[in-house]
Motif scaffolding. Structure first.
Motif, PDB file in Angstrom:
ATOM      1  N   THR A  44       0.836  -1.202   0.000  1.00 21.23           N
ATOM      2  CA  THR A  44       0.000   0.000   0.000  1.00 21.23           C
ATOM      3  C   THR A  44       0.870   1.252   0.000  1.00 21.23           C
ATOM      4  O   THR A  44       2.076   1.205   0.248  1.00 21.23           O
ATOM      5  N   GLY A  45       0.252   2.391  -0.270  1.00 17.93           N
ATOM      6  CA  GLY A  45       0.970   3.655  -0.272  1.00 17.93           C
ATOM      7  C   GLY A  45       2.069   3.728  -1.306  1.00 17.93           C
ATOM      8  O   GLY A  45       3.042   4.456  -1.136  1.00 17.93           O
ATOM      9  N   CYS A  46       1.912   2.987  -2.383  1.00 22.06           N
ATOM     10  CA  CYS A  46       2.942   2.950  -3.426  1.00 22.06           C
ATOM     11  C   CYS A  46       2.307   3.329  -4.762  1.00 22.06           C
ATOM     12  O   CYS A  46       1.568   2.523  -5.352  1.00 22.06           O
ATOM     13  N   GLU A  47       2.567   4.547  -5.208  1.00 21.72           N
ATOM     14  CA  GLU A  47       2.016   5.010  -6.476  1.00 21.72           C
ATOM     15  C   GLU A  47       3.029   4.766  -7.588  1.00 21.72           C
ATOM     16  O   GLU A  47       4.134   5.313  -7.567  1.00 21.72           O
ATOM     17  N   ILE A  48       2.626   3.942  -8.532  1.00 19.84           N
ATOM     18  CA  ILE A  48       3.509   3.637  -9.653  1.00 19.84           C
ATOM     19  C   ILE A  48       3.658   4.897 -10.501  1.00 19.84           C
ATOM     20  O   ILE A  48       2.681   5.532 -10.890  1.00 19.84           O
ATOM     21  N   GLY A  49       4.902   5.245 -10.778  1.00 19.29           N
ATOM     22  CA  GLY A  49       5.184   6.479 -11.480  1.00 19.29           C
ATOM     23  C   GLY A  49       5.781   7.529 -10.574  1.00 19.29           C
ATOM     24  O   GLY A  49       6.408   8.484 -11.034  1.00 19.29           O
ATOM     25  N   LYS A  50       5.597   7.348  -9.257  1.00 18.25           N
ATOM     26  CA  LYS A  50       6.171   8.273  -8.281  1.00 18.25           C
ATOM     27  C   LYS A  50       7.084   7.534  -7.302  1.00 18.25           C
ATOM     28  O   LYS A  50       8.261   7.825  -7.189  1.00 18.25           O
ATOM     29  N   ASP A  51       6.496   6.564  -6.585  1.00 19.93           N
ATOM     30  CA  ASP A  51       7.287   5.816  -5.607  1.00 19.93           C
ATOM     31  C   ASP A  51       8.170   4.759  -6.265  1.00 19.93           C
ATOM     32  O   ASP A  51       9.208   4.375  -5.722  1.00 19.93           O
ATOM     33  N   THR A  52       7.731   4.256  -7.371  1.00 17.74           N
ATOM     34  CA  THR A  52       8.539   3.372  -8.210  1.00 17.74           C
ATOM     35  C   THR A  52       8.022   3.516  -9.628  1.00 17.74           C
ATOM     36  O   THR A  52       6.884   3.954  -9.833  1.00 17.74           O
ATOM     37  N   THR A  53       8.818   3.178 -10.596  1.00 16.85           N
ATOM     38  CA  THR A  53       8.397   3.367 -11.982  1.00 16.85           C
ATOM     39  C   THR A  53       7.831   2.082 -12.562  1.00 16.85           C
ATOM     40  O   THR A  53       8.132   0.978 -12.104  1.00 16.85           O
ATOM     41  N   ALA A  54       7.014   2.244 -13.570  1.00 13.41           N
ATOM     42  CA  ALA A  54       6.467   1.084 -14.264  1.00 13.41           C
ATOM     43  C   ALA A  54       7.583   0.305 -14.954  1.00 13.41           C
ATOM     44  O   ALA A  54       7.532  -0.927 -15.050  1.00 13.41           O
TER      45      ALA A  54
END
Length: 496
Positions: free
Chosen positions: A222-232
């Motif tokens: 949770t709390g993990c936005e793809i594109g910000k916290d990690t990249t696609a």
């Protein structure tokens, strides 16, 4: 079937609900669990109809006709009638990963295509489905069943709504190592924050299923936005396959004068803020900063989201609530152009409208109305709306367009407006990062039943692929994407 004459002897009777004036005092689910005898009687109404349209799941006139996940409805109805509940649960789980969700929030297209519904009220399929799974949990029949073997293949699922969860569940059952990424602080996506607690309990229903899936080996982040916290791109490098199940989260706006005023909000922002506050404060009765207490509330748009805004505003203590619909009021019964087994486009009052009517004396919906502008108090705050009645006609190209009736222009008071006019597609940042192709509506382009995008090893399912739709369609797509991912990884698949 258990009783050949059941549909002749037993009238349709849905399960009970708390009185509207009582249930609006809290955020708990308001359905009243029926007795077993009641459910057996309702199950006996299922006919030996030859071709059970209820579980066909076809699209007819652009709408679902029958169950999109092909639930084995006549079979579980018969088993409930015979009192064989555990077998009924096994039948239900063959096609539906989360019947406790669909049994609460699905509009039941199965009932709209029930053969008995041609001449009598249809079988209470949705009530029976929900009762089967609730009994399964109560009896301890629903237990973690982790796969006996692992393939060693790793799959990332982006989004934990109904599509992401069903996809993850199926892939885990196939033995793959599944990680689900969710940008919110709780797992569930739309199920957690897009649907109010009184309609779908978050702890007793949603989190309970998530806990079971975790016990079966699925990893949730949770709390993990793809594109910000990690990249696609990083996910694509780390995992053998990536599945986009991000939903259609871009709300349709209403760009008219006054849109920038304090008090005009997207419906999902309003609903999410409330549900998060209710859960964070453990139902202590307090309200979030964005609330309807003491305000005249106007909900622009219909559908489930609009209804949820009405019900939420009432529980927060609004002064009044009005719901504006640009379409005409549906007829009381099917019209000639809406034959069975199409979804019946008829007038209904959902729970929110029932509650508003109990408090205000009438259905809060006003039909064939368009909002012209939002009114300013001079300090940047919303005070009301200017609305006008319309009638639908055709333009020179034969397209239906709204024509304003100038003599009907008027203003109504409002200090809070929620925009519940649907969604336009998925967020584009991650889509653009991987150079995924999109369709003309900005959805990720992936062929139905294949779910493959233009990028090797990347799949898409649910609302981010098909556009805004039902929870049950999201489950259908998540299951289908899992099947194709399994085929991609292993060369063959045993998943349905």
């Amino acid at each position: 079937m258990g009783k050949a004459t059941g549909f002749l002897e037993v009238d349709r009777k849905t399960i009970g609900e708390m009185d509207p004036k009582e249930r609006i005092k809290g955020w708990n689910e308001f359905k009243v669990h029926p007795k077993e005898e009641h459910l057996k009687n309702q199950g006996s109404r299922c006919m030996d109809c030859g071709t059970p349209f209820c579980h066909t799941g076809h699209m007819v006139s652009g709408m679902a006709s029958g169950c999109p996940i092909n639930n084995l409805i006549p079979e579980f109805n018969d088993l409930v009638y015979r009192g064989r509940w555990k077998e009924a649960l096994e039948r239900l789980h063959k096609t539906n990963n989360f019947p406790e969700f669909t049994g609460r929030v699905c509009p039941a297209p199965c009932e709209g295509s029930c053969v008995l519904g041609v001449i009598e009220p249809p079988v209470t399929i949705k009530n029976i489905e929900c009762s089967i799974i609730d009994r399964g949990w109560d009896e301890g029949w629903v237990k973690p069943q982790p796969p006996t073997e692992r393939t060693g293949k790793k799959v990332a699922v982006i989004g934990s709504g109904p599509a992401g969860l069903s996809c993850a569940d199926q892939l885990n059952q196939a033995g793959h190592l599944v990680t689900v990424y969710e940008r919110a602080d709780r797992i569930g996506g739309l199920l957690m924050y897009g649907i109010p607690n009184m309609k779908l309990d978050k702890g007793k229903v949603v989190q309970r299923r998530v806990d079971l899936m975790e016990a079966e080996g699925i990893k949730f982040v949770t709390g993990c936005e793809i594109g910000k916290d990690t990249t696609a791109s990083e996910l694509k490098d780390e995992f053998d396959a990536v599945v986009f199940c991000t939903g259609a989260t871009k709300p349709r706006d209403l760009p008219i004068p006054g849109r920038e005023l304090n008090g005009v909000h997207f419906a999902m922002d309003f609903l999410t803020t409330n549900t998060r506050h209710v859960l964070d404060t453990e139902f202590d009765g307090s309200l979030p900063e964005l609330n309807a207490k003491g305000k005249d509330v106007v909900v622009i748009g219909g559908g489930d989201t609009g209804t949820d805004c009405v019900g939420t505003s009432i529980r927060q203590g609004c002064k009044s609530v009005t719901q504006l619909e640009i379409l005409p009021r549906p007829p009381a019964s099917r019209e000639e152009g809406n034959p069975w087994p199409e979804w019946p486009k008829i007038y209904r009052m959902d729970y929110g409208q029932e509650e508003a009517a109990a408090l205000q004396g009438e259905d809060p919906r006003q039909y064939l109305v368009m909002t012209e502008r939002f009114l300013d108090d001079g300090n940047g705050n919303l005070t009301g709306l200017e609305i006008i009645e319309i009638e639908w006609g055709k333009d020179e190209q034969g397209r239906f367009v709204p024509n304003k009736k100038e003599d009907t222009r008027r203003t109504i008071p409002a200090q809070l407006v929620t925009l519940a006019m649907g969604f336009l597609g998925p967020d584009q940042e991650v889509v653009e990062e991987l150079s995924l192709e999109t369709d003309p509506r900005s959805n990720i382009k992936a062929e139905h039943e294949k779910y493959t995008t233009n990028v090797e090893g990347v799949f898409a399912a649910g609302d981010c692929r098909r556009g805004q739709s039902l929870v049950v369609w999201a489950i259908n797509e998540g299951r289908g994407a899992a099947r194709e991912v399994d085929r991609y990884l292993m060369g063959v698949t045993q998943l349905p």
